[in-house]
Design an enzyme around this catalytic site. Structure first.
Site, mmCIF file in Angstrom:
data_model
loop_
_atom_site.group_PDB
_atom_site.id
_atom_site.type_symbol
_atom_site.label_atom_id
_atom_site.label_comp_id
_atom_site.label_asym_id
_atom_site.label_seq_id
_atom_site.Cartn_x
_atom_site.Cartn_y
_atom_site.Cartn_z
ATOM 1 N N LYS A 131 0.872 -1.181 0.000
ATOM 2 C CA LYS A 131 0.000 0.000 0.000
ATOM 3 C C LYS A 131 0.903 1.222 0.000
ATOM 4 O O LYS A 131 2.034 1.165 0.507
ATOM 5 C CB LYS A 131 -0.875 0.003 1.258
ATOM 6 C CG LYS A 131 -2.112 0.863 1.161
ATOM 7 C CD LYS A 131 -3.271 0.149 0.475
ATOM 8 C CE LYS A 131 -4.407 1.095 0.185
ATOM 9 N NZ LYS A 131 -5.586 0.404 -0.332
ATOM 10 N N ASP A 171 -6.894 4.366 -4.637
ATOM 11 C CA ASP A 171 -7.576 4.252 -3.344
ATOM 12 C C ASP A 171 -8.176 5.640 -3.111
ATOM 13 O O ASP A 171 -8.367 6.410 -4.073
ATOM 14 C CB ASP A 171 -6.585 3.837 -2.233
ATOM 15 C CG ASP A 171 -7.280 3.481 -0.914
ATOM 16 O OD1 ASP A 171 -7.916 2.420 -0.841
ATOM 17 O OD2 ASP A 171 -7.205 4.265 0.055
HETATM 18 P P1 NDP Z 1 -12.830 7.962 -3.016
HETATM 19 O O1 NDP Z 1 -11.768 8.947 -2.777
HETATM 20 O O2 NDP Z 1 -13.338 7.761 -4.395
HETATM 21 O O3 NDP Z 1 -14.097 8.272 -2.086
HETATM 22 C C1 NDP Z 1 -13.964 8.345 -0.698
HETATM 23 C C2 NDP Z 1 -15.298 8.774 -0.122
HETATM 24 O O4 NDP Z 1 -15.217 8.706 1.304
HETATM 25 C C3 NDP Z 1 -15.645 10.214 -0.444
HETATM 26 O O5 NDP Z 1 -17.041 10.354 -0.470
HETATM 27 C C4 NDP Z 1 -15.034 10.970 0.736
HETATM 28 O O6 NDP Z 1 -15.629 12.234 1.002
HETATM 29 C C5 NDP Z 1 -15.330 10.018 1.874
HETATM 30 N N1 NDP Z 1 -14.342 10.171 2.927
HETATM 31 C C6 NDP Z 1 -12.984 10.130 2.817
HETATM 32 N N2 NDP Z 1 -12.398 10.355 3.991
HETATM 33 C C7 NDP Z 1 -13.410 10.566 4.877
HETATM 34 C C8 NDP Z 1 -13.451 10.836 6.254
HETATM 35 N N3 NDP Z 1 -12.338 10.955 6.971
HETATM 36 N N4 NDP Z 1 -14.681 10.966 6.841
HETATM 37 C C9 NDP Z 1 -15.817 10.845 6.117
HETATM 38 N N5 NDP Z 1 -15.834 10.588 4.799
HETATM 39 C C10 NDP Z 1 -14.648 10.438 4.201
HETATM 40 O O7 NDP Z 1 -12.273 6.582 -2.406
HETATM 41 P P2 NDP Z 1 -12.757 5.095 -2.691
HETATM 42 O O8 NDP Z 1 -14.224 5.070 -2.938
HETATM 43 O O9 NDP Z 1 -11.837 4.495 -3.675
HETATM 44 O O10 NDP Z 1 -12.420 4.391 -1.291
HETATM 45 C C11 NDP Z 1 -13.369 4.327 -0.221
HETATM 46 C C12 NDP Z 1 -12.967 3.219 0.750
HETATM 47 O O11 NDP Z 1 -12.907 1.965 0.040
HETATM 48 C C13 NDP Z 1 -11.588 3.381 1.388
HETATM 49 O O12 NDP Z 1 -11.628 2.822 2.682
HETATM 50 C C14 NDP Z 1 -10.697 2.523 0.502
HETATM 51 O O13 NDP Z 1 -9.536 2.101 1.181
HETATM 52 C C15 NDP Z 1 -11.637 1.367 0.221
HETATM 53 N N6 NDP Z 1 -11.311 0.561 -0.944
HETATM 54 C C16 NDP Z 1 -11.218 1.120 -2.177
HETATM 55 C C17 NDP Z 1 -10.935 0.325 -3.261
HETATM 56 C C18 NDP Z 1 -10.952 0.855 -4.647
HETATM 57 O O14 NDP Z 1 -10.881 0.033 -5.587
HETATM 58 N N7 NDP Z 1 -11.072 2.143 -4.868
HETATM 59 C C19 NDP Z 1 -10.632 -1.115 -3.109
HETATM 60 C C20 NDP Z 1 -10.845 -1.613 -1.768
HETATM 61 C C21 NDP Z 1 -11.149 -0.780 -0.729
HETATM 62 P P3 NDP Z 1 -14.878 13.571 0.508
HETATM 63 O O15 NDP Z 1 -15.082 13.620 -0.955
HETATM 64 O O16 NDP Z 1 -15.535 14.661 1.276
HETATM 65 O O17 NDP Z 1 -13.415 13.385 0.890
#
Ligand code: NDP
Length: 451
Positions: A131, A171
């Protein structure tokens, strides 16, 4: 094997981990969750203890930390910190995403890399775990600023990665735009066009279904969980957190399967739409988030629904909860509120979104609880399929990739049930995922000797 010895084992092991790396609470949390469910298994299989496999697994094979200098649009010099944690390569090249978020530090990336090792093992594909990322915040940056940052980040990272060594992906904060800039710089520096990153654009080596994979996979996993109780998504009320990549495609799949998505959120707050977010409203959210990079509050204004300022969506009545935002977004109180409101399925699209108290409450309540390392493995699984297509220099159709993703998720679910069934018949998916993921990596490490 008695409970006391297993308890002592957990305490001793956690003291060891904490003393080596104090100040990494997320890493301790991720390790403790695994050790809690592995203790009995390890004590019953002492060959793993003699080989000190767990001690080796919590020690990254390599940590790379570097300076990332770049110039903003006003010509001011900015300095961020870049990382890559190369955690474990026992079953394949390091594989795992890059996160760009101001909260990124070594402890958070170590928790993610540790989880990734077990998750990748569960997919049955030959991928080790890693990571990386940076404390860079892409929010409110212009495309040119993001490009300059990505170019500087890759100028250093490129020495450490490669199609046979370490293959990063996206991510939080790293989507198609960032992967494009990173790939362009790698290609320029190395003068080679290889599958060094996944999540690439479809015109230049990406796999169909990769953007959808984590969200779809999470829902396929939840669908299997529901099936164990003879149920389905039809007419289920579903609360989703986040509105990024994972949340968007989880919502899309739930809608396709006949469920009603009533919430989505971002880091500022949540929207509650009791009529359900249908395909048209979801298209609006995708445009709002992916193109205009706006806030979820704007949805509430456009459709005249409730906006829960600075709140997560867990107070809302639902049957199924899909946390898809970030780590520790469900605490013990949230978990109690969810279960008290009738929620009986929690399937994690995000990594470690439920804190320790929440996980214990879900398990004690005997609801269906699918931890992220199993439930969100669809993303990395399709990344693995992207690597295969790149190596073979061909591209599979959407249907082919989706079918493979679906069967991988069904298989992961089956492994969790096989290893996670308690004596009373309840499936502890946490235990199932941890043991199933561990065994393959541990056996591979033993076969390869002390490396
Ligand atoms: P994105 O950046 O596309 O989206 C993240 C979302 O979560 C946004 O809506 C963001 O809001 C919100 N968010 C981020 N940080 C916080 C916080 N501290 N408190 C509240 N809301 C928050 O990321 P992903 O959708 O790719 O990832 C989301 C989760 O899924 C993570 O845990 C990631 O590790 C996990 N994941 C992702 C994978 C992937 O293929 N993308 C694979 C496996 C797991 P805002 O826009 O306001 O920041």
């Amino acid at each position: 094997m008695n409970t006391r010895s297993s308890k002592t084992f957990i305490t001793d092991f956690m003291n060891y981990v904490k003393s080596k790396d104090p100040g990494q609470p997320e890493f301790h949390q991720a390790v403790e969750e695994v050790v809690e469910t592995l203790a009995d298994f390890l004590l019953a299989n002492p060959r793993y203890l003699h080989a000190r496999i767990l001690e080796r697994m919590v020690e990254p094979e390599r940590i790379i930390q570097f300076r990332v200098p770049w110039a903003d649009d006003r010509g001011n010099i900015q300095i961020n910190r870049g990382y890559r944690i190369e955690m474990n390569s026992a079953i394949g090249p390091y594989k795992g995403g890059l996160r760009f978020h101001p909260t990124v530090n070594q402890g958070i990336l170590k928790f993610l890399a540790f989880e990734q090792v077990l998750k990748n093992s569960l997919t049955s594909l030959p991928m080790g775990g890693g990571k990386g990322g940076s404390d860079f915040d892409p929010k409110n940056k212009s495309d040119n600023e993001v490009m300059r940052f990505c170019q500087s980040f890759m100028s250093e990272l490129s020495r450490h990665i490669g199609q046979y060594t370490d293959v990063p992906a996206g991510d939080i904060g790293v989507g198609g735009r960032e992967i494009g800039f990173l790939f362009g710089q790698y290609k320029r520096l190395r003068n080679e066009f290889t599958g060094v990153l996944t999540g690439k654009g479809i015109e230049w080596g990406g796999s169909l279904i990769r953007p959808e994979a984590t969200g779809y996979g999470t829902v396929y996993f939840a669908q299997e969980m529901l099936k164990t109780r003879g149920d389905s998504f039809k007419d289920k009320v579903v609360a989703i957190s986040g509105s990024g990549n994972v949340a968007q495609f989880a919502a899309e799949k739930v809608i396709q399967l006949g469920g009603k998505v009533v919430t989505m959120s971002d880091s500022s707050g949540s929207i509650y739409d009791p009529d359900g977010i249908d395909a048209d409203k979801l298209a609006y959210i995708m445009e709002l988030k992916n193109i205009f990079r706006g806030r979820i509050r704007e949805y509430a204004e456009k459709y005249g629904v409730q906006y829960l300022d600075k709140q997560r969506p867990w107070s809302v009545k639902c049957d199924v909860a899909l946390p898809c935002a970030t780590q520790n977004e469900i605490n013990g109180d949230d978990a109690k509120a969810l279960v008290a409101n009738g929620c009986f399925v929690v399937t994690e699209g995000a990594n470690m979104p439920s804190d320790f108290d929440a996980v214990h409450h879900f398990l004690e309540s005997k609801i269906l609880y699918g931890p992220g390392k199993a439930a969100n493995a669809g993303g990395v699984a399709v990344s693995g399929l992207e690597m295969t297509q790149n190596s073979m220099r061909l591209a599979w159709s959407r249907e082919e990739v989706d079918t493979k993703l679906h069967s991988i998720m069904v298989n992961i679910h089956k492994m969790c049930v096989d290893y996670g069934k308690d004596t009373d018949g309840y499936t502890n998916y946490v235990k199932g995922a941890n043991i199933a993921g561990f065994v393959k990596v541990a056996n591979s490490m033993m076969a390869q000797g002390l490396v």
